[in-house]
Design an enzyme around this catalytic site. Structure first.
Site, short mmCIF file in Angstrom:
data_model
loop_
_atom_site.label_atom_id
_atom_site.label_comp_id
_atom_site.label_asym_id
_atom_site.label_seq_id
_atom_site.Cartn_x
_atom_site.Cartn_y
_atom_site.Cartn_z
N ASN A 175 -10.32 0.50 -0.23
CA ASN A 175 -9.29 0.37 0.78
C ASN A 175 -9.73 0.71 2.20
O ASN A 175 -10.47 1.87 2.36
CB ASN A 175 -8.14 1.17 0.47
N ASP B 230 0.89 -1.17 0.12
CA ASP B 230 -0.03 0.09 -0.03
C ASP B 230 0.84 1.30 -0.01
O ASP B 230 1.80 1.54 0.81
CB ASP B 230 -0.93 -0.09 1.22
O1 G3H Z 1 -2.96 4.84 3.59
C1 G3H Z 1 -3.04 5.07 4.77
C2 G3H Z 1 -3.07 3.70 5.46
O2 G3H Z 1 -4.18 3.85 6.36
C3 G3H Z 1 -1.62 3.20 6.40
O3 G3H Z 1 -1.63 3.88 7.48
O4 G3H Z 1 0.98 4.14 7.25
O5 G3H Z 1 -0.35 4.42 9.36
O6 G3H Z 1 0.16 2.32 8.26
P1 G3H Z 1 -0.05 3.76 8.33
P1 13P Z 2 -9.21 4.76 5.61
O1 13P Z 2 -8.16 5.44 6.38
O2 13P Z 2 -10.26 5.41 5.11
O3 13P Z 2 -9.45 3.63 6.18
O4 13P Z 2 -8.28 4.55 4.20
C1 13P Z 2 -7.41 3.46 4.20
C2 13P Z 2 -6.38 3.75 2.82
O5 13P Z 2 -6.61 4.22 2.05
C3 13P Z 2 -5.22 2.85 2.71
O6 13P Z 2 -4.68 2.75 1.92
ZN ZN Z 3 -4.72 4.83 0.99
#
Ligand code: G3H
Ligand code: 13P
Ligand code: ZN
Length: 311
Positions: A254, A82
């Site tokens: 997502n 991701d």
């Molecule tokens: O794109 C954002 C996702 O919620 C991932 O969040 O970088 O805190 O794991 P994180």
């Molecule tokens: P949310 O914060 O809405 O769950 O989105 C997650 C996301 O886009 C991870 O790439």
């Molecule tokens: Zn995202």
């Protein structure tokens, strides 16, 4: 049973008028909850890993847990990077067995975004790995990079054909008004379906990805707030808007924040109800059950992907 790329999965979702959930994983309980719910609902699913998750849980643990989950739940799923920030992290994940990667070049100008995305696609496709690109910027926090509401930008539909053609990406994340995190809208939630419509006209049969798509279920927000938490004005994307997007060209949705809320609600509630609890298995079981219920609910009521595994 094992790890597969997203090509077939998203193609079927496009033609079936549903979306596949892409759920962020950070620990064993979350991985088990997602894969067990997907197995129970016979749904395709994507497990995705952010740079933050790699830092927290370490890549080797996440990979071993993902493989164990595929075996234990008896399902195939995609393991996806991701918000890959550059070619190096995408390459590292591909070399480690990820079946899908996102290269997020949305902070670059168009030509630089094309260049880095093209480079990732060439390497990924040579290894049977699918690639998601991004055009447009979402507000919120993406792996420690904060994008303010003023800097957020809707995707420009006029750019999408050239981007897809020049990069060869397999799917495209777009910005139509969603944002990361649990505080998405100040007033009434609105998504720019006109932009989605225009993009899908320009990219026939092409899978679109929606980031920032948690609904911020008020039931869990209430449990958190009633048990010592403080999440004022948390608001997400209403489920009916996501269902509409899933019936259109959006094939991957997502979800991370909703998992965090369900998990946190379980822990807070257990500690308040049972102050003597100090066995992590007690409160982590409650959290794991919450996440399993949440994922089942998403599959059935939001994504429409139940019964579509392998079909
Ligand atoms: O794109 C954002 C996702 O919620 C991932 O969040 O970088 O805190 O794991 P994180
Ligand atoms: P949310 O914060 O809405 O769950 O989105 C997650 C996301 O886009 C991870 O790439
Ligand atoms: Zn995202």
């Amino acid at each position: 049973m094992g790890l597969i790329n997203t090509k077939e999965m998203l193609n079927k979702a496009y033609h079936g008028g549903y979306a596949v959930g892409a759920f962020n994983i950070n620990n064993m309980e979350i991985i088990q909850a997602i894969t067990e719910a997907a197995a129970e609902q016979k749904s395709p699913v994507i497990l995705q890993v952010s740079a933050g998750a790699r830092k927290y849980a370490k890549p080797a643990y996440l990979m071993a847990l993902a493989k164990a989950a595929a075996e234990d739940a008896g399902i195939d799923f995609a393991l996806h990077l991701d918000h890959g920030a550059d070619f190096e992290i995408c390459k590292a994940c591909i070399d480690n067995g990820f079946t899908s990667v996102m290269i997020d070049g949305s902070h670059f100008d168009f030509d630089d975004n094309v260049a880095v995305t093209r480079k990732v696609v060439e390497y990924a496709h040579a290894h049977g790995v699918t690639v998601e690109g991004e055009l447009g910027k979402l507000a919120g926090i993406e792996d420690d990079v904060k994008v303010s509401a003023e800097d957020a930008m809707y995707t420009n539909p006029a750019e999408v054909e050239a981007f897809v053609e020049r990069t060869g990406v397999d799917s495209l994340a777009i910005a139509i008004g969603t944002s990361h995190g649990a505080f998405k809208f100040k007033g009434e939630p609105k998504l720019r379906f006109d932009i989605l419509e225009e993009i899908s006209k320009r990219l026939p049969e092409f899978p679109i990805v929606l980031h920032g798509a948690s609904s911020v279920n008020q039931e869990y927000v209430k449990i958190i707030n009633e048990n010592g938490g403080n999440l004022a004005n948390a608001q997400g994307v209403p489920e009916e808007l996501l269902r509409k997007a899933a019936s259109m060209a959006v094939c991957k949705i997502n979800i991370d924040s909703d998992i965090r809320l369900a998990f946190t609600a379980g822990i807070r509630q257990t500690f308040v109800n049972d102050p003597a609890a100090f066995d992590p298995r007690t409160y982590l079981s409650v959290s794991r059950n919450n996440v399993r219920d949440l994922v089942s609910h998403k599959i059935v009521n939001v994504l429409g992907s139940q019964g579509k595994a392998g079909k």
